[in-house]
Design an enzyme around this catalytic site. Sequence first.
Site: not given
Length: 798
Positions: A291, A324-326, A328
């Site tokens: 995401s 999650s993307d870092s 996020a």
Amino acid sequence: MNIKVFYISVFFCLGQINFSFSQKAKIYHQGWIDFNKNGIKDIYEDPKQDIDSRINDLLSKMTLEEKTNQCATLYGYKRVLKDELPTPAWQNEIWKDGIANIDEHLNGLKPTQFSFPYTKHIEAKNTVQRWFVEQTRLGIPVDFTNEGIHGLNHDKATPLPAPIAIGSTWNKTLIKQAGQIVGKEGKALGYTNIYAPILDLARDPRWGRVVECYGEDPFLVAELGKQMVLGIQAQGLASTLKHYAVYSIPKGGRDGDARTDPHVAPRELHQIHLYPFKRVIKEAKPWGVMSSYNDWDGVPVSASTYFLTDLLRKEYGFKGYVVSDSEAIEFVNTKHRVANGYKDGVRQVAEAGMNVRTHFTPPQDYILPLRELVKEGKLSLATLDRNVADVLRVKFNLGLFDKPYVEDTKQAAKIVNDLAAQNFAEDIAKQSLVLLKNDKNLLPLQLKNLKNILVTGPLAVDKTVYISRYGPQKLNVTSVLEGIQNYVGQQAKVSFAKGCEVIDENWPESEIIPQKITKAEQAGIDEAVKQAQAADVVIAVLGEDEIRVGESRSRTSLGLPGKQLQLLQALQETGKPIVLVLINGRPLTINWENKYIPAILEAWFPNTSGPKAIAETLFGDHNPGGKLTVTFPKSVGQIEFNFPFKPGSHAGQPSEGPNGFGSTAVEGALYPFGYGLSYTTFAYSNLKISPTEQNKAGLINISFDVKNTGKYDGDEIVQLYIKDVVSSVTTYDSQLRGFERVNLKIGETKTLNFTLKPDDLALLDKNMNWTVEPGKFEVRIGSSSENIQLKGSFNIKE
């Protein structure tokens, strides 16, 4: 210590660790593993049970601590994890109760003794996995994740070109093979989940990560992304799609700390940006989605039930887990400011359907507030169980509960970057090259007629573009200059003058405030001009280096940076024939170059085979056949300027120009979507459409012939576009709905066949429902979105 003694010592230590673990837990039985060490084959330990039963059984045994631990990533060695191998102190760490995944562990991106040789790496990976199986209460295995958008992110793995170059091949079979290589190498090295492909659309060329996208068109990205997923997952790994969703067009193309506020209308959201995700999830069934950390219409995607549950799971049918993307999750509070503190942000993302938090901080930063939320009754146990079940489902489907270890520790040395993979790397490097201009057939160069060749430009010797983030590392790299020298050998003299640096000393200020050329810069240009005067041909290798392109590296200009244009202009004044080779990660506004330089070859960010491929193409051993997957605008002022587009949105002005006076009009593309030349020519004929009248649920079959009418064997990328002539809502002027890369010998003719399905004709109507409307559709066949060779039509009945 000599190398033999060193390896014996390492393997002895690994063996001692493995032996001590096994002594404490005699859990391995014929056909099953006693993960919870109770001497009984529980349902979750039984490979013969269905996966849902195994998940439910395991969930029923898990404590709150164990459940919440399956919701976080532990970044690998020198990211967050301080140890290469398990230590006694791990029993006091939060992951004593397990962890969802370990990312980039021992892949060599951070220096480690365990990335290479591969046998040593696999032993280390097995040791880490064995610790989680044997030393945690329930023995839940770890999902080992890693990046892989242009080759596996591991030392000495097979390098692929940057995704923008991969996209330029337009070769679905080739992309699937690329995925198979990434997956095969990942599997052999103990990875179980690959973060690839990127399905973002490169709609704004200023954005730094255009280099990591396949292109700007949703159909093209969906078709290629699907093949990459199928290739990876066929090897028994998970493929995790990036970055869901609407990530690639931050306002104004800004990156870095911006990454918010994409200006995308609801219909465009679904028809353009979500289209690849929907198609790939439905057709290739990836086990992972990452995401993004942007919002859409005021709601952070990572905290959106609409995106993570309603669309992703209920509509698209996604069955895997969302990571999650870092940062996020942190952004929900710190950037988007829709949460009353970090803990409330944790609650929002968990409720929305976020499964696993990933960031470059310890996993307890997420796990502990998650536990508190459940204990305080602010997050239901049912929601937590739902999120954990998705993670466990992936692990069961990957076979981690049946075969958690790499059994053959020696196979990787035979598999990773083997001879077949090396040959493939050369092939994909060649197929990614795009010929943009070739006046008077300057290319291919006739080496027998050349005595002196000048290679010039900073990108001729730059080596940063061949090894970039999210791909293989520690590779042997040659430059374009070396590639040309190796090809030419003693047949001609190859001289070199750098001419200038990639940027000037005032960059990036010089992007908006022109600077006078310095004495040192002028001296470099003068030297190149001097050598050009003695040359038969000049090969200028210009563009962008790795520092100018990539994550958090957006630009305000799209011209050649620094004094590269001045170098090229000075060379052009010598009257010598010039070939411009572009090394870059985004479309460039090379208007002067296109007007005055006779031959231009786009090489993007190639892989380590790129210099050899470029040389072979320049001298005619390879006929370039790649096509652009992104529009080259003439000016930044035209942005957004891309394909597909709405009727009239790319039209000219009724007055003399956009400003109303003089000859200031900037209209049309410099090079349109789908554009690319060849050393040969092709003719299209014999278009057949059957039936010409069909119902809404029927298929439309299209065939036509393509003939090589030139003097070289070559590849043509045929493209099928459709136009909905009249519709209830405004549709795109033309939409790509089929393509194929076909090789044709001199004089050869091949018949191409395509089938249009109802989904290819569907639109979102006024009520935002997908439907196929009755009416006339135009079929357009050509070699680019503008160079249409054949036209026909069919009707859809009421």
